[in-house]
Structure formats: C-alpha cells, structure tokens
Scaffold this motif. Structure first.
Motif, short mmCIF file in Angstrom:
data_model
loop_
_atom_site.label_atom_id
_atom_site.label_comp_id
_atom_site.label_asym_id
_atom_site.label_seq_id
_atom_site.Cartn_x
_atom_site.Cartn_y
_atom_site.Cartn_z
N VAL A 1 4.68 -0.85 -8.51
CA VAL A 1 4.22 0.51 -8.77
C VAL A 1 4.98 1.52 -7.92
N SER A 2 5.38 2.63 -8.55
CA SER A 2 6.06 3.70 -7.82
C SER A 2 5.05 4.49 -6.99
N ILE A 3 5.54 5.19 -6.02
CA ILE A 3 4.68 6.00 -5.15
C ILE A 3 3.99 7.11 -5.95
N GLU A 4 4.64 7.62 -7.01
CA GLU A 4 4.02 8.65 -7.84
C GLU A 4 2.80 8.10 -8.59
N ILE A 5 2.92 6.89 -9.10
CA ILE A 5 1.80 6.27 -9.82
C ILE A 5 0.69 5.94 -8.84
N ILE A 6 1.05 5.44 -7.65
CA ILE A 6 0.05 5.16 -6.62
C ILE A 6 -0.74 6.43 -6.32
N GLU A 7 -0.06 7.54 -6.15
CA GLU A 7 -0.74 8.80 -5.86
C GLU A 7 -1.68 9.20 -6.99
N LYS A 8 -1.24 9.08 -8.23
CA LYS A 8 -2.09 9.43 -9.37
C LYS A 8 -3.36 8.59 -9.40
N ILE A 9 -3.21 7.30 -9.18
CA ILE A 9 -4.37 6.40 -9.24
C ILE A 9 -5.31 6.64 -8.08
N ILE A 10 -4.76 6.76 -6.88
CA ILE A 10 -5.60 6.99 -5.70
C ILE A 10 -6.36 8.31 -5.83
N THR A 11 -5.70 9.34 -6.32
CA THR A 11 -6.35 10.63 -6.51
C THR A 11 -7.46 10.52 -7.56
N ALA A 12 -7.18 9.83 -8.67
CA ALA A 12 -8.18 9.66 -9.73
C ALA A 12 -9.39 8.87 -9.24
N LEU A 13 -9.17 7.98 -8.28
CA LEU A 13 -10.26 7.20 -7.71
C LEU A 13 -10.99 7.95 -6.59
N ASN A 14 -10.59 9.20 -6.40
CA ASN A 14 -11.23 10.10 -5.44
C ASN A 14 -11.19 9.54 -4.01
N THR A 15 -10.01 9.06 -3.64
CA THR A 15 -9.80 8.58 -2.28
C THR A 15 -8.45 9.11 -1.80
N ASP A 16 -8.02 8.68 -0.65
CA ASP A 16 -6.71 9.09 -0.15
C ASP A 16 -5.95 7.87 0.34
N PHE A 17 -4.68 8.06 0.66
CA PHE A 17 -3.84 6.93 1.06
C PHE A 17 -4.42 6.20 2.27
N GLY A 18 -4.86 6.94 3.27
CA GLY A 18 -5.39 6.32 4.49
C GLY A 18 -6.60 5.45 4.20
N ALA A 19 -7.55 6.00 3.48
CA ALA A 19 -8.77 5.25 3.16
C ALA A 19 -8.45 4.05 2.27
N PHE A 20 -7.56 4.25 1.30
CA PHE A 20 -7.23 3.18 0.36
C PHE A 20 -6.58 2.00 1.08
N PHE A 21 -5.59 2.30 1.92
CA PHE A 21 -4.83 1.23 2.56
C PHE A 21 -5.44 0.75 3.87
N ASN A 22 -6.53 1.39 4.32
CA ASN A 22 -7.24 0.93 5.51
C ASN A 22 -8.23 -0.15 5.09
N ASP A 23 -7.70 -1.25 4.69
CA ASP A 23 -8.46 -2.36 4.15
C ASP A 23 -7.90 -3.64 4.77
N ASN A 24 -8.77 -4.57 5.10
CA ASN A 24 -8.31 -5.80 5.74
C ASN A 24 -7.29 -6.56 4.91
N ASN A 25 -7.35 -6.46 3.59
CA ASN A 25 -6.38 -7.15 2.73
C ASN A 25 -4.95 -6.68 2.99
N PHE A 26 -4.80 -5.41 3.37
CA PHE A 26 -3.46 -4.87 3.60
C PHE A 26 -2.97 -5.13 5.02
N LYS A 27 -3.85 -5.61 5.89
CA LYS A 27 -3.49 -5.83 7.29
C LYS A 27 -3.07 -7.27 7.57
N LYS A 28 -3.08 -8.10 6.57
CA LYS A 28 -2.71 -9.51 6.75
C LYS A 28 -1.24 -9.73 6.53
#
Length: 73
Positions: free
Chosen positions: A46-73
């Motif tokens: 996924v491109s960064i533009e699509i990531i932004e569209k999806i994250i915005t539509a899900l009413n969250t932001d990059f920090g909250a979205f990627f602040n997940d234990n799954n991304f820290k492994k």
C-alpha cells in the motif's frame, strides 16, 4: 506476520470495531473495495497516500494506528 499482513489485520480490526462494511469504508475513503479487501488479506503493498485515506476514514491518525504491539515486533 509480514508488514502487509499486520497493516491489513489492523485495518480490518478497526473497520469491524466501527461496524463498517468493506463497501462503506471504500466509499468514505475513496479507495476501491476490492483493493481494501486485498489490503485486509495482506496482499497489497500500500502507498502512503492510500494509507492516509484509510486511516482518515477510520477516524484515527498515524500515531494511534501504528502504536500497536503488532507493529512493534
């Protein structure tokens, strides 16, 4: 799990928490529903533009979205 699968899992998790169908998420993010389905299956690079569209539509932001234990492994 690779990064595409981690991203797709998180998109699906948030989408389902909000009670959104794939079609609804596609409409509010302006991303094709088949593309979103493939993202959720971990089949798209996924491109960064699509990531932004999806994250915005899900009413969250990059920090909250990627602040997940799954991304820290």
């Amino acid at each position: 799990m690779n990064i595409k699968e981690k991203f797709g899992f998180k998109v699906k998790e948030l989408r389902e928490q909000k009670g959104y169908s794939i079609e609804y998420l596609a409409n509010i993010s302006n991303v094709d529903r088949n593309y979103i389905s493939d993202i959720e299956k971990g089949q798209r690079n996924v491109s960064i533009e699509i990531i932004e569209k999806i994250i915005t539509a899900l009413n969250t932001d990059f920090g909250a979205f990627f602040n997940d234990n799954n991304f820290k492994k």
